[in-house]
Design an enzyme around this catalytic site. Structure first.
Site, short mmCIF file in Angstrom:
data_model
loop_
_atom_site.label_atom_id
_atom_site.label_comp_id
_atom_site.label_asym_id
_atom_site.label_seq_id
_atom_site.Cartn_x
_atom_site.Cartn_y
_atom_site.Cartn_z
N GLY A 195 0.81 -1.21 0.00
CA GLY A 195 0.00 0.00 0.00
C GLY A 195 0.84 1.26 0.00
O GLY A 195 0.45 2.30 -0.53
N GLY A 237 3.79 1.65 -1.45
CA GLY A 237 4.42 1.80 -2.75
C GLY A 237 5.29 0.59 -3.03
O GLY A 237 5.02 -0.50 -2.54
N ASP A 242 -0.25 -3.40 13.65
CA ASP A 242 -0.38 -4.06 12.34
C ASP A 242 0.49 -5.31 12.28
O ASP A 242 1.22 -5.53 11.32
CB ASP A 242 -0.03 -3.09 11.22
CG ASP A 242 -0.62 -3.51 9.87
OD1 ASP A 242 -1.57 -4.32 9.87
OD2 ASP A 242 -0.14 -3.04 8.83
#
Length: 401
Positions: free
Chosen positions: A78, A80, A203
């Site tokens: 997400g 890059g 995360d």
């Protein structure tokens, strides 16, 4: 910059378990955590002046990655793309491919949902902390519209690849290597949760656990990390952000974030390592799409836990140790966060179980000159081929509400 939940569901495909884009929370400024002093809010200038980080020019990184050539891409997410590059060990100047030190360069996709705030959070946290189980951030580039991050190169890529990819390169991780990786990742989280640091990772998932040449686990991607609660506060209130299948149920329901939210995510990853299954897999039969829901009834039952265990691990573990690891995962996945163990307690348990596995493995190897044949694992391959290419990681699916 958010994405609605309906958009996430619509975007799901059989190959990914969520969106391939990120959303950045706008719930106030990012703040600092230090292992030496209590967290204090820092300005962007203070963050970027970290003495531990090198400020690269865009031209430097363009040269180091051979102009960001497509064949230099290590992975895409997400944020890059991540490119392979080379720099001089002492001067950090760009060098020819194959000389100097290999680096991984993450370049912000300016059309993506993940932006400057998350890029700055990564610099903020990894720029301060140094730990054997956190990936090392070497430096950054902030020039005009360009946002890049420069990391140490992790030769074996992500845990996600080794668990779920099939092919000649990705041999299934052996039982002992899985415990080693789980222990290393647990130590990284325990460090973040410590009284001095007080950081919630937010995360934790297999694609964010990177492996060096010796399969040492290191946590990466701190864009969603948050300072933990201070004083008499029990939680941090945030927008719900993370990865589908890994987020704790109470966090999804209330937005109340605690260190026990990370513990739940750790339980999901530990279960993935036990089973060789993804947290969310729509290709599984009905009733098995959600790994936690399917596996929970078996984890606490010694006579049924074998139904969860990865068949590729057959013959590599004792049922006693496997049952204890499964029980640990079950406690991490408790719906009531008060009943989940702390990461420091998890580290202690995994250290004992890892040692038991090594001891039982030695006992089995001496018990017979003709050990039971089994499939080759990454443990076997590593002993013969310690230097391998960096595997291409998959995208990092995220959602926001």
């Amino acid at each position: 910059m958010g994405i609605c939940l309906s958009a996430r569901i619509k975007a799901e495909s059989p190959f990914h378990t969520g969106l391939n884009s990120r959303s950045v929370s706008t719930d106030g400024g990012d703040s600092n955590s230090s292992s030496r002093v209590p967290p204090t809010t820092r300005s962007e200038g203070e963050i970027l002046q970290s003495p531990n980080l090198k400020s690269f020019s865009f031209s430097d990184l363009k040269t180091a990655t051979r102009n960001f050539r497509p064949d230099s891409v290590l992975g895409e997410g997400g944020f890059g793309s991540v490119f392979k590059g080379w720099i001089d060990e002492n001067t950090f100047a760009a060098t020819k491919p194959g000389t100097g030190v290999i680096i991984a360069v993450k370049r912000l996709n300016q059309e993506g949902f993940q932006g400057h705030r998350e890029w700055l959070a990564e610099v903020n946290y990894l720029g301060q902390f140094s730990h054997p189980h956190l990936v090392k951030l070497i430096g950054y580039c902030l020039e005009d519209e360009h946002r890049l991050l420069v990391y140490e190169f992790m030769p074996r890529g992500s845990l996600e690849n080794h668990l779920f990819r099939r092919g000649s390169y990705f041999q299934p991780l052996s039982w002992k290597l899985r415990l080693k990786v789980a222990l290393g990742a647990a130590k990284g989280l325990a460090f973040l949760h410590s009284a001095e640091t007080k950081v919630i990772y937010r995360d934790f998932k297999t694609s964010n656990i990177l492996l060096d040449s010796n399969y040492t686990a290191k946590l990466s991607d701190f864009g969603l990390a948050k300072d933990g609660p201070t004083g008499d506060k029990s939680h941090v209130s945030t927008r719900v952000m993370g990865t589908y299948g890994y987020a704790a149920p109470e966090y999804m329901a209330t937005g109340h974030l605690t260190s026990k939210s990370d513990v739940y995510s750790f339980g999901v990853v530990l279960l993935e390592m036990l089973s060789g299954r993804r947290a969310i897999d729509k290709n599984r039969p009905s009733g098995e799409h959600n790994l936690v829901e399917w596996a929970k009834p078996y984890l606490g039952n010694k006579r049924k836990v074998f139904r969860v265990l990865d068949t590729r691990l057959e013959g590599q573990y004792s049922m006693d140790v496997a049952s204890k690891v499964a029980n640990l995962a079950l406690r991490c996945l408790s719906k009531d966060p008060r009943f989940r163990p702390s990461m420091s307690d998890i580290v202690k348990e995994l250290e004992q179980l890892y040692q038991q596995s090594k001891d039982s493995g030695n006992t089995r190897s001496h018990a017979s000159n003709r050990p039971r044949p089994r499939r080759r694992s990454a443990g076997d391959v590593a002993s013969r081929n310690p230097s391998v290419a960096y595997p291409r990681p998959s995208a990092s699916p995220l959602y926001a509400k």
